[in-house]
Write a protein that holds these residues in place. Structure first.
Motif, short mmCIF file in Angstrom:
data_model
loop_
_atom_site.label_atom_id
_atom_site.label_comp_id
_atom_site.label_asym_id
_atom_site.label_seq_id
_atom_site.Cartn_x
_atom_site.Cartn_y
_atom_site.Cartn_z
N MET A 1 7.67 -12.05 0.45
CA MET A 1 7.66 -11.20 -0.75
C MET A 1 6.30 -10.53 -0.89
N SER A 2 6.30 -9.25 -1.23
CA SER A 2 5.06 -8.50 -1.34
C SER A 2 4.26 -8.95 -2.56
N LEU A 3 2.96 -9.12 -2.34
CA LEU A 3 2.08 -9.40 -3.47
C LEU A 3 1.98 -8.19 -4.38
N ALA A 4 2.10 -7.00 -3.80
CA ALA A 4 2.04 -5.76 -4.57
C ALA A 4 3.46 -5.35 -4.92
N ALA A 5 4.16 -6.24 -5.68
CA ALA A 5 5.59 -6.07 -5.89
C ALA A 5 5.91 -4.81 -6.69
N GLU A 6 4.97 -4.32 -7.47
CA GLU A 6 5.22 -3.14 -8.29
C GLU A 6 4.36 -1.99 -7.78
N PRO A 7 4.97 -0.98 -7.17
CA PRO A 7 4.17 0.15 -6.70
C PRO A 7 3.54 0.89 -7.86
N PRO A 8 2.42 1.55 -7.63
CA PRO A 8 1.76 2.28 -8.72
C PRO A 8 2.53 3.55 -9.07
N LEU A 9 2.91 3.68 -10.31
CA LEU A 9 3.67 4.85 -10.74
C LEU A 9 2.79 5.89 -11.42
N ALA A 10 1.59 5.48 -11.84
CA ALA A 10 0.64 6.38 -12.48
C ALA A 10 -0.75 6.05 -11.95
N ASP A 11 -1.67 6.99 -12.05
CA ASP A 11 -3.01 6.77 -11.52
C ASP A 11 -3.69 5.55 -12.14
N ALA A 12 -3.39 5.27 -13.40
CA ALA A 12 -4.01 4.11 -14.05
C ALA A 12 -3.57 2.80 -13.40
N ASP A 13 -2.45 2.83 -12.67
CA ASP A 13 -1.94 1.63 -12.02
C ASP A 13 -2.60 1.36 -10.67
N VAL A 14 -3.31 2.33 -10.13
CA VAL A 14 -3.79 2.23 -8.74
C VAL A 14 -4.76 1.07 -8.53
N PRO A 15 -5.80 0.88 -9.37
CA PRO A 15 -6.71 -0.23 -9.10
C PRO A 15 -6.02 -1.59 -9.07
N ALA A 16 -5.08 -1.83 -9.98
CA ALA A 16 -4.36 -3.11 -9.98
C ALA A 16 -3.55 -3.26 -8.70
N TRP A 17 -3.04 -2.14 -8.16
CA TRP A 17 -2.24 -2.19 -6.94
C TRP A 17 -3.08 -2.65 -5.76
N TRP A 18 -4.26 -2.01 -5.54
CA TRP A 18 -5.04 -2.44 -4.38
C TRP A 18 -5.70 -3.80 -4.61
N GLN A 19 -5.93 -4.16 -5.86
CA GLN A 19 -6.44 -5.50 -6.14
C GLN A 19 -5.41 -6.57 -5.78
N ARG A 20 -4.13 -6.30 -6.07
CA ARG A 20 -3.08 -7.25 -5.70
C ARG A 20 -2.97 -7.40 -4.19
N LEU A 21 -3.36 -6.36 -3.47
CA LEU A 21 -3.37 -6.45 -2.01
C LEU A 21 -4.60 -7.19 -1.50
N GLY A 22 -5.53 -7.53 -2.37
CA GLY A 22 -6.75 -8.20 -1.96
C GLY A 22 -7.78 -7.28 -1.35
N LEU A 23 -7.70 -5.99 -1.67
CA LEU A 23 -8.62 -5.01 -1.10
C LEU A 23 -9.77 -4.72 -2.07
N PRO A 24 -10.92 -4.29 -1.53
CA PRO A 24 -12.04 -3.90 -2.40
C PRO A 24 -11.94 -2.46 -2.90
N GLY A 25 -10.88 -1.75 -2.50
CA GLY A 25 -10.71 -0.36 -2.87
C GLY A 25 -9.90 0.36 -1.81
N LEU A 26 -10.09 1.68 -1.73
CA LEU A 26 -9.36 2.51 -0.78
C LEU A 26 -10.33 3.35 0.05
N VAL A 27 -9.94 3.65 1.27
CA VAL A 27 -10.65 4.62 2.12
C VAL A 27 -9.68 5.76 2.37
N ASP A 28 -10.04 6.96 1.92
CA ASP A 28 -9.17 8.14 2.01
C ASP A 28 -9.83 9.17 2.93
N VAL A 29 -9.25 9.38 4.11
CA VAL A 29 -9.88 10.25 5.10
C VAL A 29 -9.54 11.73 4.90
N HIS A 30 -8.63 12.05 3.98
CA HIS A 30 -8.18 13.43 3.84
C HIS A 30 -8.33 13.89 2.39
#
Length: 304
Positions: free
Chosen positions: A1-30
């Motif tokens: 079962m995915s730890l990030a069970a709820e995908p982010p539906l709004a920008d305000a949800d994004v930090p909680a999403w990558w935190q549930r994945l155990g990440l320190p943030g995002l790397v966006d190359v584009h």
């Protein structure tokens, strides 16, 4: 079962999403940041659904430069590019000067550059590499660039030798031109197999051919910018059999967004990746690990 069970539906949800994945943030190359007057001209092309756009494309993030930087920081994007792209001779170094100043002002930003097939291109690309450029961008469609142009051969050789990645918009989306498609890049990689090429938008709509290049070349990647989103799927869904191959090879996929030129919330790109169902390890590799492997771990000052 995915730890990030709820995908982010709004920008305000994004930090909680990558935190549930155990990440320190995002790397966006584009990500795109351009000189203000150039940015306005680019947005005007999208507003007018110009000949290289081909459809309505309402831009969501068109605030000031500082507002857009703040939006990325609020999302938790720890490293991002500022991809400019020269579309005529004599333009690249103006863009490169601006991008160097931008990177000095914005510590999270990768030092970004561009080039064009013109006399002296190898020399100024060499100087930019020595000055610390971490990623280049070439836009085949907008610049009407033939990647096989003899004026670029020495530059490809230089970049293959030093390993600096190049984000290349080579696919025929949204509108095909005589130089788009997988053929030219395939020839360049045959000649320079160590070139680190990042295929923008996973090569849409020629997904299969460009993903095959990434799978077959050690230093070739695809980025996710707009791929799998509802907006892009209207032009042709990503092939399911190809998705299974990417699921087995997360190492060739890099998170890209195309911010700020988005017709939907940034969160939708991440939602689209989550709903692929490829698992948390895949998401962690794409959204952080692969970018860090390519560009280094973000430091407190921003540059690795």
């Amino acid at each position: 079962m995915s730890l990030a069970a709820e995908p982010p539906l709004a920008d305000a949800d994004v930090p909680a999403w990558w935190q549930r994945l155990g990440l320190p943030g995002l790397v966006d190359v584009h990500v795109h940041f351009l000189p203000p007057r150039v940015q306005e001209k680019v947005w005007a092309q999208f507003d007018e659904a110009g000949p290289l756009i081909g459809r309505e494309w309402p831009i969501r993030y068109r605030g000031s430069e500082q507002e857009r930087i703040a939006q990325l920081r609020a999302l938790g994007v720890r490293r991002f590019s500022a991809l400019s792209y020269a579309h005529r001779p004599g333009m690249a170094e103006f863009l490169n000067d601006w991008a160097a100043d931008f990177a000095d002002r914005v510590p999270e930003c990768l030092r970004s550059g561009t080039f064009f097939p013109e006399d002296g291109v190898e020399d100024y690309v060499g100087r930019r590499v020595e000055a610390g450029v971490e990623v280049f961008k070439v836009h085949v469609q907008v610049g009407a660039i033939d990647l096989r142009d003899p004026l670029l051969d020495a530059t490809w050789g230089l970049l293959a030798e030093v390993g600096t990645p190049v984000v290349i918009h080579a696919g025929s989306g949204p509108v095909a031109t005589p130089f788009t498609g997988p053929g030219p890049l395939r020839e360049v990689l045959a000649r320079h197999p160590r070139l680190c090429a990042v295929v923008a938008h996973a090569g849409a709509p020629e997904y299969a051919e460009f993903v095959r290049l990434a799978l077959d070349h050690e230093r070739c990647f695809v980025d996710t910018a707009m791929v799998f989103t509802d907006f892009f799927s209207e032009g042709g869904a990503f092939p399911p059999d190809l998705l299974a191959e990417l699921g087995d090879r997360p190492d060739v996929v890099l998170l890209g967004s195309d911010f700020p030129t988005l017709p939907y919330p940034y969160a939708h790109q991440l939602e689209a990746l989550e709903r692929l169902g490829l698992g948390d390890d895949w998401l962690r590799a794409v959204c952080w690990d692969n970018g860090v492997r390519l560009f280094g771990e973000p430091s407190p000052a921003g540059h690795a």
